[in-house]
Design a protein around this motif. Structure first.
Motif, PDB file in Angstrom:
ATOM      1  N   VAL A 177       0.852  -1.199   0.000  1.00  0.00           N
ATOM      2  CA  VAL A 177       0.000   0.000   0.000  1.00  0.00           C
ATOM      3  C   VAL A 177       0.882   1.241   0.000  1.00  0.00           C
ATOM      4  CG1 VAL A 177      -1.784   1.317   1.210  1.00  0.00           C
ATOM      5  CG2 VAL A 177      -1.839  -1.190   1.258  1.00  0.00           C
ATOM      6  N   ILE A 178       0.608   2.148  -0.920  1.00  0.00           N
ATOM      7  CA  ILE A 178       1.247   3.458  -0.938  1.00  0.00           C
ATOM      8  C   ILE A 178       0.151   4.510  -0.872  1.00  0.00           C
ATOM      9  CG2 ILE A 178       2.630   5.108  -2.261  1.00  0.00           C
ATOM     10  CD1 ILE A 178       4.022   2.752  -3.598  1.00  0.00           C
ATOM     11  N   ILE A 179       0.224   5.357   0.129  1.00  0.00           N
ATOM     12  CA  ILE A 179      -0.672   6.507   0.208  1.00  0.00           C
ATOM     13  C   ILE A 179       0.172   7.756  -0.002  1.00  0.00           C
ATOM     14  CG2 ILE A 179      -2.224   7.869   1.649  1.00  0.00           C
ATOM     15  CD1 ILE A 179      -3.024   5.321   3.083  1.00  0.00           C
ATOM     16  N   ALA A 180      -0.135   8.488  -1.052  1.00  0.00           N
ATOM     17  CA  ALA A 180       0.512   9.777  -1.299  1.00  0.00           C
ATOM     18  C   ALA A 180      -0.505  10.866  -0.992  1.00  0.00           C
ATOM     19  CB  ALA A 180       0.976   9.877  -2.741  1.00  0.00           C
ATOM     20  N   LEU A 181      -0.128  11.761  -0.110  1.00  0.00           N
ATOM     21  CA  LEU A 181      -1.019  12.861   0.280  1.00  0.00           C
ATOM     22  C   LEU A 181      -0.319  14.179  -0.006  1.00  0.00           C
ATOM     23  CD1 LEU A 181      -3.667  13.817   1.673  1.00  0.00           C
ATOM     24  CD2 LEU A 181      -2.409  13.776   3.834  1.00  0.00           C
ATOM     25  N   LEU A 197       6.509  -4.901  -8.477  1.00  0.00           N
ATOM     26  CA  LEU A 197       5.592  -4.890  -7.344  1.00  0.00           C
ATOM     27  C   LEU A 197       4.322  -4.091  -7.584  1.00  0.00           C
ATOM     28  CD1 LEU A 197       8.224  -4.276  -4.498  1.00  0.00           C
ATOM     29  CD2 LEU A 197       7.247  -6.461  -5.231  1.00  0.00           C
ATOM     30  N   LEU A 198       4.263  -3.353  -8.678  1.00  0.00           N
ATOM     31  CA  LEU A 198       3.132  -2.450  -8.874  1.00  0.00           C
ATOM     32  C   LEU A 198       1.818  -3.195  -9.072  1.00  0.00           C
ATOM     33  CD1 LEU A 198       2.496   0.559  -8.991  1.00  0.00           C
ATOM     34  CD2 LEU A 198       2.840   0.477 -11.467  1.00  0.00           C
ATOM     35  N   GLU A 199       1.870  -4.387  -9.646  1.00  0.00           N
ATOM     36  CA  GLU A 199       0.663  -5.161  -9.931  1.00  0.00           C
ATOM     37  C   GLU A 199      -0.171  -5.391  -8.670  1.00  0.00           C
ATOM     38  OE1 GLU A 199      -2.036  -7.378 -12.343  1.00  0.00           O
ATOM     39  OE2 GLU A 199      -0.375  -6.056 -12.899  1.00  0.00           O
ATOM     40  N   ASN A 200       0.505  -5.679  -7.565  1.00  0.00           N
ATOM     41  CA  ASN A 200      -0.219  -5.927  -6.314  1.00  0.00           C
ATOM     42  C   ASN A 200       0.084  -4.845  -5.288  1.00  0.00           C
ATOM     43  OD1 ASN A 200      -2.042  -7.334  -4.657  1.00  0.00           O
ATOM     44  ND2 ASN A 200      -0.399  -8.523  -3.700  1.00  0.00           N
ATOM     45  N   THR A 201       0.094  -3.601  -5.731  1.00  0.00           N
ATOM     46  CA  THR A 201       0.266  -2.455  -4.831  1.00  0.00           C
ATOM     47  C   THR A 201      -0.916  -1.512  -5.002  1.00  0.00           C
ATOM     48  OG1 THR A 201       2.695  -2.549  -4.906  1.00  0.00           O
ATOM     49  CG2 THR A 201       1.697  -0.454  -4.262  1.00  0.00           C
ATOM     50  N   LEU A 202      -1.629  -1.282  -3.921  1.00  0.00           N
ATOM     51  CA  LEU A 202      -2.687  -0.275  -3.947  1.00  0.00           C
ATOM     52  C   LEU A 202      -2.039   1.089  -3.765  1.00  0.00           C
ATOM     53  CD1 LEU A 202      -5.632   0.783  -3.836  1.00  0.00           C
ATOM     54  CD2 LEU A 202      -5.531   0.447  -1.348  1.00  0.00           C
ATOM     55  N   VAL A 203      -2.210   1.948  -4.753  1.00  0.00           N
ATOM     56  CA  VAL A 203      -1.734   3.327  -4.657  1.00  0.00           C
ATOM     57  C   VAL A 203      -2.948   4.236  -4.509  1.00  0.00           C
ATOM     58  CG1 VAL A 203      -0.460   5.193  -5.772  1.00  0.00           C
ATOM     59  CG2 VAL A 203       0.263   2.809  -6.106  1.00  0.00           C
ATOM     60  N   LEU A 204      -3.012   4.947  -3.409  1.00  0.00           N
ATOM     61  CA  LEU A 204      -4.032   5.983  -3.226  1.00  0.00           C
ATOM     62  C   LEU A 204      -3.327   7.329  -3.337  1.00  0.00           C
ATOM     63  CD1 LEU A 204      -6.292   4.716  -0.294  1.00  0.00           C
ATOM     64  CD2 LEU A 204      -6.882   4.884  -2.713  1.00  0.00           C
ATOM     65  N   TYR A 205      -3.632   8.044  -4.397  1.00  0.00           N
ATOM     66  CA  TYR A 205      -3.026   9.347  -4.659  1.00  0.00           C
ATOM     67  C   TYR A 205      -4.068  10.399  -4.310  1.00  0.00           C
ATOM     68  CZ  TYR A 205       0.159  12.484  -7.319  1.00  0.00           C
ATOM     69  OH  TYR A 205       1.056  13.462  -7.718  1.00  0.00           O
ATOM     70  N   ILE A 206      -3.939  10.965  -3.105  1.00  0.00           N
ATOM     71  CA  ILE A 206      -4.898  11.947  -2.604  1.00  0.00           C
ATOM     72  C   ILE A 206      -4.335  13.331  -2.918  1.00  0.00           C
ATOM     73  CG2 ILE A 206      -6.226  12.741  -0.613  1.00  0.00           C
ATOM     74  CD1 ILE A 206      -5.670  10.014   0.693  1.00  0.00           C
ATOM     75  N   ASN A 252     -11.451  16.799  -2.556  1.00  0.00           N
ATOM     76  CA  ASN A 252     -10.144  16.637  -3.181  1.00  0.00           C
ATOM     77  C   ASN A 252     -10.152  15.439  -4.119  1.00  0.00           C
ATOM     78  OD1 ASN A 252      -9.354  18.003  -0.328  1.00  0.00           O
ATOM     79  ND2 ASN A 252      -7.851  18.517  -1.885  1.00  0.00           N
ATOM     80  N   GLY A 253      -9.685  15.658  -5.340  1.00  0.00           N
ATOM     81  CA  GLY A 253      -9.588  14.561  -6.288  1.00  0.00           C
ATOM     82  C   GLY A 253      -8.670  13.471  -5.782  1.00  0.00           C
ATOM     83  N   THR A 254      -9.096  12.227  -5.885  1.00  0.00           N
ATOM     84  CA  THR A 254      -8.323  11.089  -5.386  1.00  0.00           C
ATOM     85  C   THR A 254      -8.322   9.972  -6.421  1.00  0.00           C
ATOM     86  OG1 THR A 254      -8.746  11.631  -3.064  1.00  0.00           O
ATOM     87  CG2 THR A 254      -8.228   9.328  -3.563  1.00  0.00           C
ATOM     88  N   ILE A 255      -7.180   9.301  -6.531  1.00  0.00           N
ATOM     89  CA  ILE A 255      -7.003   8.238  -7.523  1.00  0.00           C
ATOM     90  C   ILE A 255      -6.632   6.946  -6.806  1.00  0.00           C
ATOM     91  CG2 ILE A 255      -5.555   7.478  -9.459  1.00  0.00           C
ATOM     92  CD1 ILE A 255      -5.161  10.554 -10.025  1.00  0.00           C
ATOM     93  N   ALA A 256      -7.275   5.860  -7.201  1.00  0.00           N
ATOM     94  CA  ALA A 256      -6.935   4.521  -6.706  1.00  0.00           C
ATOM     95  C   ALA A 256      -6.387   3.701  -7.862  1.00  0.00           C
ATOM     96  CB  ALA A 256      -8.160   3.845  -6.099  1.00  0.00           C
ATOM     97  N   HIS A 257      -5.211   3.106  -7.647  1.00  0.00           N
ATOM     98  CA  HIS A 257      -4.545   2.309  -8.687  1.00  0.00           C
ATOM     99  C   HIS A 257      -4.112   0.991  -8.059  1.00  0.00           C
ATOM    100  CE1 HIS A 257      -1.109   0.977 -11.197  1.00  0.00           C
ATOM    101  NE2 HIS A 257      -1.701   1.624 -12.175  1.00  0.00           N
TER     102      HIS A 257
END
Length: 789
Positions: free
Chosen positions: A51-55, A343-352, A429-434
């Motif tokens: 999991v990566i959360i970018a805020l 690792l990106l295939e099984n990484t949830l990225v939440l770009y807030i 706030n626009g948020t992206i889930a990948h």
């Protein structure tokens, strides 16, 4: 086999209790009937994703190109194209509250963060102290076997706990993160940041002249940590929280990035709003029927703005745009590193993309040094002064912020901005889930109403981890967020959040099943001396946001019963989540005694010793608006004395007590606008001496001047007048340091930037009148220090 993963019996009690095996114990390990169970390592359930959360900081809904804005963010667009855009994701309207809510899964008042930590009060919803009954998401993940790290901004530590002596309970490395590299404050200089590695102060590896910028540094450290984690424990998923200081002021952007936007904002903020909403409709991140809300009367139109000032205003926006794209670029480097490792295939990225709406704290004309406005002296930045410094915007020489008009445009199509929790301009706030392995509807948009408190529950959901009922022996209060993971694969998934309250500085709102009732109480850019009405006199508005996404058409007169229903519901939610009592005080809450929070330093005396540094204003006795003295017991070298004895603040405001060219000196830098330097008439003699700077304040109010006299062994050696002083704050991020000046120096004189070339026994600050002997017996200085421990 040794090191294998074995699923624990329960994960609702954390740490997972050790359960020793019971069985036959042999006298001899070679006994054929003896078999010891293998050592097992705690890991999350099989298949749990990284999991990566970018805020990001202070980015409005209408800024990013991924949501129709004018600032190009190719990383955001890439992730959105391969993932999902969340068009109705909400924050708490201010940075520290949003971050506390994100990491805890609870409303910000529920974890004591009703405002920023520096304004904490004794009220439960505003005390800045998260209860141990509300464990953080990173702590839950760590105790379930995740590797955890944070890079960037931490603004959740109470100010009385930010010194080198702790306690560190609420620092990142004691709140679930095994690794932390970043800053502990609301903002920091992007070229001269006050950094910590764990709880240890560190200095940047490069200078601005060598190309240093904090955002790039944070990306470098994040990439190195991911690579190391992957190389040494590939079977262990990671949780990374990347929270740069960008794009909070100061808006520091490398010149080449700002120059990419030359001429792109010449049309001004009103036309930009029109252009942005057109792109937003085309992208589908707002409904096709969404109206552009009107500009508040408090904000001037672009057409009525002084033509001579427009070049400056355009450059402010160019610098901000370059800052935001630069940040997106470096987050892209982090994503590329994850991808290269497979690792990106099984990484949830939440770009807030933003922890609140765009910041309207830069005044109606913007600012070269936002510290001037923090001190209630914005009138000192004349149009002529601002125009003279147009080429310095974005560089290490400035501490700049853009004008309110740009902030409003960056929140298109919504009303208002950061701090205004009542309206979506402050909270949407626009948020992206990948997540390639978990999201198959690439490029789609999700319109379910979602809030930052839902992130923690969503992460636990996709990791197949239960919410714990007990952590470190403490029964946990249930999370208030709910998982929105169902929307990953279903555009029509039921809206999980039916009700959500909002509040900040008395600005209040509530969402309930498609309706919102809101009232704006306070204006963001009125940082000092704001005039507000009684809470009961605030005017409430009503919107059917199921169809009116931008809150453009007030229906309060048409549906008074619905408005009253929602007002009552707001009060119920406010009572439930510790929002009451409402508190709209501003500068008054900066005073710890008035606010009712602890002070690290009390009394009228403070003693400091060699090696002490990185001391924030909250860890120093307050010398502003009163007489005081600074005394240093030193051994002076045979060569001309040079270097800092003690400084506070930096090149845009502060003071320094130092030696330069063999003379004792004191420099007072008034907001970067004027400099007063008082020097001794004769050189300093070698040997052991007591050096003293004594300031006699004029009195009669705040920000007055006074007379500064220098002493050597009790004898006056120089005197001069300081015409004005800073009344409220020297800097948001510059520190105080004994024997040196970290960050930026107060004065450009060589001695004000150098480490002291003699030795220092101690430095003492005394407030108010003294006995005017101008000497302090050493035993008294030490006794003072010990008596306050």
């Amino acid at each position: 086999m040794p090191g294998q993963h074995v699923e624990p019996e329960t994960r609702t009690i954390l740490p997972v209790p050790d359960r020793p095996a019971i069985g036959f114990t042999a006298y001899d390990a070679k006994d054929p009937d003896y078999s010891a169970p293998p050592i097992t390592r705690l890991r999350p359930p099989v298949g749990a994703p990284n999991v990566i959360i970018a805020l990001l900081d202070d980015v409005g809904f209408g800024a990013s190109s991924a949501f129709g804005g004018p600032v190009q963010m190719p990383t955001a667009e890439r992730l959105a194209g391969e993932g999902l855009r969340y068009s109705r994701f909400h924050t708490a309207a201010l940075c520290a509250p949003t971050r506390a809510a994100l990491l805890s899964g609870r409303n910000h008042h529920s974890v004591g963060m009703g405002n920023i930590t520096e304004m904490a009060t004794g009220a439960p919803g505003y005390n800045g102290v998260r209860s141990n009954a509300k464990a953080t998401l990173p702590e839950i993940l760590r105790l379930n076997g995740y590797a955890t790290a944070q890079f960037g901004k931490c603004h959740e530590v109470p100010p009385w706990e930010t010194s080198a002596v702790g306690p560190f309970d609420r620092w990142p490395t004691h709140s679930g993160f095994e690794h932390f590299y970043g800053f502990v404050a609301g903002e920091t200089h992007q070229y001269y940041p006050a950094l910590y590695h764990g709880t240890t102060p560190v200095e940047p590896a490069k200078t601005p002249e060598e190309g240093y910028h904090l955002t790039e540094d944070l990306a470098d450290h994040a990439i190195n940590w991911i690579r190391q984690s992957s190389a040494l424990q590939a079977d262990r998923p990671f949780f990374m929280y990347w929270a740069p200081g960008a794009t909070h002021a100061p808006h520091h952007a490398p010149k080449e990035w700002a120059d990419k936007y030359r001429g792109q904002f010449d049309q001004g903020w009103d036309a930009m709003r029109e252009q942005t909403i057109t792109r937003q409709r085309e992208l589908g991140v707002i409904s096709a029927e969404t109206e552009l809300t009107g500009r508040p009367v408090e904000i001037p139109s672009w057409d009525e703005t002084d033509e001579q000032l427009k070049p400056l205003l355009r450059r402010q926006m160019e610098v901000y745009a370059g800052f935001l794209e630069h940040t997106d670029h470096h987050f892209g480097r982090v994503i590329d590193a994850v991808d290269e490792l497979g690792l990106l295939e099984n990484t949830l990225v939440l770009y807030i993309i933003g922890d609140n709406g765009a910041s309207a704290e830069g005044t109606l004309r913007g600012s070269f040094n936002e510290g001037i406005n923090f001190n209630g002296m914005g009138h000192l930045e004349t149009d002529e002064f601002l125009m003279e410094h147009i080429d310095d915007l974005g560089t290490p020489a400035a501490y700049n912020h853009y004008a309110v008009g740009w902030a409003h445009a960056m929140s298109t199509p919504y009303q208002w901005t950061k701090q205004v929790a009542s309206h979506f301009g402050g909270t949407r706030n626009g948020t992206i889930a990948h997540w390639p392995q978990g999201i198959t509807d690439a490029g789609e948009i999700r319109n379910q109403f979602t809030h930052v408190i839902d992130v923690a529950a969503t992460v636990l959901d996709i990791a197949n981890l239960p919410e714990p009922v007990q952590v470190h022996g403490v029964t946990q209060s249930p999370m208030e967020g709910r998982s929105f993971a169902a929307t990953f694969g279903d555009a029509d998934a039921q809206e999980h959040r039916q009700t959500q309250y909002f509040e900040m500085f008395g600005n209040r709102g509530i969402y309930h099943r498609g309706w919102t009732a809101v009232t704006k109480h306070r204006t963001p850019w009125e940082l000092v001396g704001a005039q507000t009405v009684a809470f009961d006199d605030d005017l409430w508005e009503l919107y059917d946001t199921a169809t009116d996404w931008s809150q453009a058409n007030d229906l309060s007169q048409d549906y008074p019963e619905k408005l009253h229903e929602l007002q009552r519901l707001w009060l119920i939610e406010a009572t439930k989540f510790n929002v009451l009592p409402l508190d709209d005080r501003g500068t008054e809450r900066m005073d710890a005694l008035v606010a009712g929070r602890p002070q690290l330093i009390t009394g009228n005396t403070q003693i400091l010793f060699p090696g002490m540094g990185h001391l924030t204003e909250n860890t120093m006795v307050n010398v502003k608006n009163r007489s005081h003295s600074v005394t240093a017991e030193v051994v002076l070298p045979d060569v001309p004395a040079s270097g800092v004895l003690l400084s506070q603040g930096g090149y845009l405001g502060g003071w320094s007590f130092y030696a330069d060219g063999g003379h004792l000196k004191y420099a007072y830098n008034f907001l970067g606008l004027s400099m007063s330097i008082i020097a001794s008439e004769t050189p300093l003699p070698a040997g052991k001496h007591q050096l003293r700077a004594e300031f006699v304040y004029d009195g009669g109010g705040m920000a007055r001047g006074g007379v500064l006299t220098l002493y050597v062994d009790g004898a006056p050696v120089g005197s001069g007048r300081i015409e004005a002083t800073q009344p409220i704050v020297y800097s948001a991020d510059e520190t105080s340091d004994v024997g040196r000046s970290l960050g930026t120096p107060v004065s450009t004189e060589p001695g004000a930037a150098a480490s002291f070339n003699g030795s220092i026994d101690w430095v003492r600050i005394d407030l108010g009148d003294d006995d005017h002997s101008h000497l302090i017996p050493v035993e008294d200085a030490v006794r003072s220090a010990l008596g306050r421990q």
